[in-house]
Scaffold this motif. Structure first.
Motif, PDB file in Angstrom:
ATOM      1  N   ALA A  19     -10.301 -15.939   0.717  1.00 39.23           N
ATOM      2  CA  ALA A  19      -9.287 -16.518   0.545  1.00 39.23           C
ATOM      3  C   ALA A  19      -8.064 -15.471   1.046  1.00 39.23           C
ATOM      4  O   ALA A  19      -8.426 -14.279   0.519  1.00 39.23           O
ATOM      5  CB  ALA A  19      -8.664 -17.171  -0.898  1.00 39.23           C
ATOM      6  N   ASN A  20      -7.073 -15.290   1.962  1.00 37.74           N
ATOM      7  CA  ASN A  20      -6.436 -14.929   1.830  1.00 37.74           C
ATOM      8  C   ASN A  20      -4.905 -15.746   1.294  1.00 37.74           C
ATOM      9  O   ASN A  20      -4.244 -16.423   1.865  1.00 37.74           O
ATOM     10  CB  ASN A  20      -5.842 -14.799   3.551  1.00 37.74           C
ATOM     11  N   LEU A  21      -4.149 -15.064   0.178  1.00 38.94           N
ATOM     12  CA  LEU A  21      -3.406 -15.522  -1.159  1.00 38.94           C
ATOM     13  C   LEU A  21      -1.713 -15.707  -0.044  1.00 38.94           C
ATOM     14  O   LEU A  21      -1.266 -16.176  -0.593  1.00 38.94           O
ATOM     15  CB  LEU A  21      -3.265 -14.728  -2.162  1.00 38.94           C
ATOM     16  N   GLU A  22      -1.739 -14.377   0.724  1.00 34.87           N
ATOM     17  CA  GLU A  22      -0.161 -14.241   1.360  1.00 34.87           C
ATOM     18  C   GLU A  22      -0.149 -15.750   2.150  1.00 34.87           C
ATOM     19  O   GLU A  22       0.864 -15.704   2.843  1.00 34.87           O
ATOM     20  CB  GLU A  22      -0.411 -13.202   2.482  1.00 34.87           C
ATOM     21  N   HIS A  23      -1.130 -16.030   2.868  1.00 37.39           N
ATOM     22  CA  HIS A  23      -0.874 -17.847   3.696  1.00 37.39           C
ATOM     23  C   HIS A  23      -0.041 -19.417   2.718  1.00 37.39           C
ATOM     24  O   HIS A  23      -0.162 -20.272   3.257  1.00 37.39           O
ATOM     25  CB  HIS A  23      -2.453 -18.252   4.217  1.00 37.39           C
ATOM     26  N   VAL A  24      -1.005 -18.897   1.420  1.00 36.66           N
ATOM     27  CA  VAL A  24      -0.434 -20.214   0.692  1.00 36.66           C
ATOM     28  C   VAL A  24       1.176 -20.162   0.244  1.00 36.66           C
ATOM     29  O   VAL A  24       1.305 -19.044  -0.532  1.00 36.66           O
ATOM     30  CB  VAL A  24      -1.095 -19.460  -1.126  1.00 36.66           C
ATOM     31  N   GLU A  25       1.380 -21.477   0.816  1.00 36.02           N
ATOM     32  CA  GLU A  25       2.926 -21.019   0.572  1.00 36.02           C
ATOM     33  C   GLU A  25       3.605 -22.047  -0.630  1.00 36.02           C
ATOM     34  O   GLU A  25       4.714 -21.189  -1.157  1.00 36.02           O
ATOM     35  CB  GLU A  25       3.141 -22.294   1.434  1.00 36.02           C
ATOM     36  N   THR A  26       2.838 -22.868  -1.269  1.00 35.69           N
ATOM     37  CA  THR A  26       3.493 -22.993  -2.626  1.00 35.69           C
ATOM     38  C   THR A  26       1.758 -23.034  -3.471  1.00 35.69           C
ATOM     39  O   THR A  26       0.592 -23.283  -3.214  1.00 35.69           O
ATOM     40  CB  THR A  26       3.767 -24.766  -2.347  1.00 35.69           C
ATOM     41  N   GLU A  27       2.240 -23.287  -5.034  1.00 40.55           N
ATOM     42  CA  GLU A  27       1.059 -23.077  -6.051  1.00 40.55           C
ATOM     43  C   GLU A  27       1.284 -23.870  -7.102  1.00 40.55           C
ATOM     44  O   GLU A  27       3.090 -24.529  -7.082  1.00 40.55           O
ATOM     45  CB  GLU A  27       1.577 -21.658  -6.389  1.00 40.55           C
ATOM     46  N   SER A 328      -2.851  -7.134  -9.626  1.00 39.67           N
ATOM     47  CA  SER A 328      -3.333  -6.181  -9.690  1.00 39.67           C
ATOM     48  C   SER A 328      -4.008  -4.594  -9.852  1.00 39.67           C
ATOM     49  O   SER A 328      -4.587  -4.259  -9.172  1.00 39.67           O
ATOM     50  CB  SER A 328      -1.781  -4.884  -8.849  1.00 39.67           C
ATOM     51  N   GLY A 329      -3.903  -5.352 -11.219  1.00 38.96           N
ATOM     52  CA  GLY A 329      -4.781  -4.188 -12.186  1.00 38.96           C
ATOM     53  C   GLY A 329      -4.263  -2.616 -12.690  1.00 38.96           C
ATOM     54  O   GLY A 329      -4.507  -1.713 -13.067  1.00 38.96           O
ATOM     55  N   LYS A 330      -2.608  -2.954 -11.963  1.00 40.94           N
ATOM     56  CA  LYS A 330      -1.925  -1.219 -12.480  1.00 40.94           C
ATOM     57  C   LYS A 330      -0.986  -2.113 -14.143  1.00 40.94           C
ATOM     58  O   LYS A 330      -0.148  -0.938 -13.981  1.00 40.94           O
ATOM     59  CB  LYS A 330      -1.231  -1.535 -11.464  1.00 40.94           C
ATOM     60  N   THR A 375      -0.890 -14.564  -6.176  1.00 41.87           N
ATOM     61  CA  THR A 375      -0.393 -12.696  -5.905  1.00 41.87           C
ATOM     62  C   THR A 375      -0.287 -11.537  -6.455  1.00 41.87           C
ATOM     63  O   THR A 375      -0.237 -10.741  -6.391  1.00 41.87           O
ATOM     64  CB  THR A 375       0.238 -13.068  -4.716  1.00 41.87           C
ATOM     65  N   GLY A 376       1.176 -12.376  -7.843  1.00 44.10           N
ATOM     66  CA  GLY A 376       1.040 -11.468  -9.168  1.00 44.10           C
ATOM     67  C   GLY A 376       2.562 -11.103  -7.966  1.00 44.10           C
ATOM     68  O   GLY A 376       3.081 -10.116  -8.941  1.00 44.10           O
ATOM     69  N   ARG A 377       2.993 -11.681  -7.182  1.00 36.78           N
ATOM     70  CA  ARG A 377       4.611 -11.646  -6.918  1.00 36.78           C
ATOM     71  C   ARG A 377       5.455 -12.078  -7.190  1.00 36.78           C
ATOM     72  O   ARG A 377       6.255 -11.573  -8.326  1.00 36.78           O
ATOM     73  CB  ARG A 377       5.179 -11.667  -5.748  1.00 36.78           C
ATOM     74  N   TRP A 378       5.270 -13.105  -8.664  1.00 37.64           N
ATOM     75  CA  TRP A 378       6.473 -13.692  -9.558  1.00 37.64           C
ATOM     76  C   TRP A 378       5.045 -14.164 -11.241  1.00 37.64           C
ATOM     77  O   TRP A 378       4.268 -13.640 -10.774  1.00 37.64           O
ATOM     78  CB  TRP A 378       6.407 -15.058  -8.834  1.00 37.64           C
ATOM     79  N   VAL A 379       6.444 -14.380 -11.887  1.00 42.06           N
ATOM     80  CA  VAL A 379       5.672 -14.134 -13.321  1.00 42.06           C
ATOM     81  C   VAL A 379       6.874 -15.416 -13.750  1.00 42.06           C
ATOM     82  O   VAL A 379       8.068 -15.106 -13.599  1.00 42.06           O
ATOM     83  CB  VAL A 379       5.463 -12.768 -13.901  1.00 42.06           C
ATOM     84  N   MET A 392       9.902 -14.832 -12.306  1.00 38.02           N
ATOM     85  CA  MET A 392      11.018 -13.215 -12.396  1.00 38.02           C
ATOM     86  C   MET A 392       9.946 -12.707 -11.136  1.00 38.02           C
ATOM     87  O   MET A 392       8.529 -12.727 -11.213  1.00 38.02           O
ATOM     88  CB  MET A 392      10.554 -12.275 -13.537  1.00 38.02           C
ATOM     89  N   GLU A 393      10.707 -11.590 -10.445  1.00 38.58           N
ATOM     90  CA  GLU A 393       9.562 -10.953  -9.429  1.00 38.58           C
ATOM     91  C   GLU A 393       8.931  -9.660  -9.929  1.00 38.58           C
ATOM     92  O   GLU A 393      10.687  -9.049 -10.962  1.00 38.58           O
ATOM     93  CB  GLU A 393      11.031 -10.825  -8.082  1.00 38.58           C
ATOM     94  N   VAL A 394       8.325  -9.598  -9.641  1.00 37.83           N
ATOM     95  CA  VAL A 394       7.508  -8.411 -10.472  1.00 37.83           C
ATOM     96  C   VAL A 394       7.093  -6.858  -9.471  1.00 37.83           C
ATOM     97  O   VAL A 394       7.248  -6.976  -8.225  1.00 37.83           O
ATOM     98  CB  VAL A 394       6.505  -8.789 -10.634  1.00 37.83           C
ATOM     99  N   ASP A 395       8.102  -6.138  -9.940  1.00 33.67           N
ATOM    100  CA  ASP A 395       7.595  -5.215  -8.503  1.00 33.67           C
ATOM    101  C   ASP A 395       6.313  -4.426  -8.947  1.00 33.67           C
ATOM    102  O   ASP A 395       6.665  -3.228 -10.429  1.00 33.67           O
ATOM    103  CB  ASP A 395       8.794  -3.606  -9.145  1.00 33.67           C
ATOM    104  N   GLU A 396       5.136  -4.281  -9.088  1.00 38.76           N
ATOM    105  CA  GLU A 396       4.299  -4.021  -9.673  1.00 38.76           C
ATOM    106  C   GLU A 396       4.013  -2.628  -9.411  1.00 38.76           C
ATOM    107  O   GLU A 396       3.303  -1.741  -9.756  1.00 38.76           O
ATOM    108  CB  GLU A 396       3.188  -4.492  -8.664  1.00 38.76           C
ATOM    109  N   GLU A 397       5.028  -2.089  -8.950  1.00 39.25           N
ATOM    110  CA  GLU A 397       4.525   0.219  -8.709  1.00 39.25           C
ATOM    111  C   GLU A 397       5.370   0.212  -9.489  1.00 39.25           C
ATOM    112  O   GLU A 397       5.274   1.629 -10.398  1.00 39.25           O
ATOM    113  CB  GLU A 397       5.228   0.166  -7.357  1.00 39.25           C
ATOM    114  N   VAL A 398       6.454  -0.015 -10.306  1.00 39.05           N
ATOM    115  CA  VAL A 398       7.467   0.877 -11.317  1.00 39.05           C
ATOM    116  C   VAL A 398       7.576   0.396 -12.598  1.00 39.05           C
ATOM    117  O   VAL A 398       7.775   0.455 -13.618  1.00 39.05           O
ATOM    118  CB  VAL A 398       8.544   0.883 -11.173  1.00 39.05           C
TER     119      VAL A 398
END
Length: 429
Positions: A19-27, A328-330, A375-379, A392-398
């Motif tokens: 599945a390509n989760l980037e194409h999911v518009e609503t959850e 992301s596992g990060k 996708t992990g973009r939001w919590v 909240m928006e997640v910055d997974e790098e920092v």
């Protein structure tokens, strides 16, 4: 916009999806609200809710809007989706009688996007966790109040059948013999056993071993499913007074993380699978099944050491709630009730050990639960005592968080982002 991972999350890779989760518009986000607080093991201060609340999350903007309510009592809590069917199972928590396993059918034409279609006695009190077996033929259910871990079969349609097996943690007879109330429980958190979760290790293609945290006994019990029976195969004793609440495994590293409710800390363990033949090991022993590698506070320095257990009496200014690994596992997240924050840790990609990335306000009181968008973009955070959910928006790098929106929701206690069918693992519950 902070960066976010566009690759398939590790959980998705585990179950072999494309599945390509980037194409999911609503959850679809399901949030349970306590309806009868007088029946609970604890004393929430939020308003009484009506059951299960449905929200729509827009994945590009993070905007969240209410969809409807499915009225259900008493005290719906934990939720998890069947991997193959459009069913979601939930628990009903109460300490004055047996809890229930609730079954909801997903129905996008219904006002609440779901309908309650079944309930079955859970075999114990204060039912708090459901583990769906890898073969999807049974569930293992955890009852916190009387430390009963029960197995209930599922039929081909996913309907929950009556309890067929019960394992009772030693010492749990205290409940039947003494009939404790929640005032005694809240003062003496470790007077008797309290099973709190049941998690399957994700590394085996077989049914896998199930690990149950016991908050009352500072231990983790290892079980194996033998048909529809649970067989205790061993266990690990942890440091006294930690109060282990929930356990999660890293999706790729053989590492386990346990959130310690009573000491506001998280512990890291090397996972060394072995045959214990019923024996219990000390987590400090090199090569132990769960070999202790690190324990780190989830609170800022000026809030640490504000909890005590003296003569069995527990006192704390803050105590931990949920533990989750970011898709992301990060990153690893921990909720702090009292300090009212989310602690975010970076995970070392080789050892699995943790480094604190930041501690962020939850935008409310008592963040009992939270969960990630697929996708992990939001919590999405449920603040129980201030009756609100916050995105909240997640910055997974920092490991930073940015509040984007908030909505009222009475006494939210569990947040579940419903995955598409087959996008499910016990690690995502």
């Amino acid at each position: 916009m902070p960066p976010h991972n566009t690759e398939m999350p590790p959980y998705t890779q585990e179950v072999g999806l494309n599945a390509n989760l980037e194409h999911v518009e609503t959850e679809l986000v399901m949030v349970t609200g306590y309806t009868n607080p007088e029946k609970l093991a604890h004393t929430p201060k939020g308003e009484s809710g009506s059951g299960v609340y449905a929200f729509k999350l827009e994945t590009r903007s993070g905007k969240i809007t209410p969809e409807g309510i499915e009225n259900v009592e008493p005290n719906p809590a934990f939720l998890v989706k069947h991997p193959k069917l459009d069913l979601v199972y939930g628990t009903a928590e109460c300490i004055d009688g047996p809890g229930d396993i609730l079954t909801f059918a997903l129905d996008h034409s219904a006002p609440a996007r779901m309908k309650l279609v079944g309930r079955e006695a859970a075999g114990g009190r204060s039912t708090c966790y459901i583990n769906i077996a890898k073969d999807c033929e049974k569930v293992t259910v955890v009852n916190y109040w009387d430390a009963k871990v029960c197995v209930l079969p599922l039929d081909e349609a996913g309907a929950v059948q009556p309890v067929c097996h019960t394992s009772i943690h030693p010492g749990a007879e205290y409940v039947e013999n003494n009939n404790p109330d929640r005032a005694e429980h809240w003062e003496y958190r470790q007077r008797w056993p309290h099973a709190h979760c049941a998690v399957t290790e994700p590394y085996s293609d077989k049914q896998g071993r199930i690990y149950v945290c016991d908050l009352g006994k500072d231990s983790v019990v290892e079980y194996e499913l033998d048909g529809t029976a649970l067989r205790k195969t061993g266990g690990v004793q942890l440091q006294a007074g930690l109060g282990p609440r929930h356990l999660v495994f890293h999706p790729t590293l053989k590492v386990a993380y346990i959130v310690n409710e009573l000491t506001s800390s998280v512990s890291v363990f090397k996972y060394n699978p072995k045959e214990l033949n019923g024996a219990e090991e000390d987590s400090q022993t090199p090569g132990a099944l769960l070999e202790h590698a690190q324990t780190i506070s989830t609170l800022p320095s000026d809030w640490q050491d504000k909890q005590t257990i003296k003569n069995g009496v527990w006192k704390a200014a803050s105590h931990c709630s949920e533990i989750r690994i970011h898709p992301s596992g990060k990153l690893l997240f921990i909720g702090n009730r009292g300090h009212d924050s989310l602690a975010v840790f970076k995970i070392d990609r080789t050892t699995g050990q943790l480094t604190l990335a930041g501690i962020h306000p939850s935008n409310g009181m008592c963040p009992r639960n939270y969960n990630f968008s697929l996708t992990g973009r939001w919590v999405i955070v449920g603040n129980q005592d201030s009756n609100n959910i916050t995105v909240m928006e997640v910055d997974e790098e920092v490991g930073s968080l940015k509040i984007t929106s908030s909505l009222p929701c009475p006494s939210p206690n569990y947040v579940y982002v419903v995955p598409p069918t087959r996008l499910v693992s016990n690690q995502m519950a």
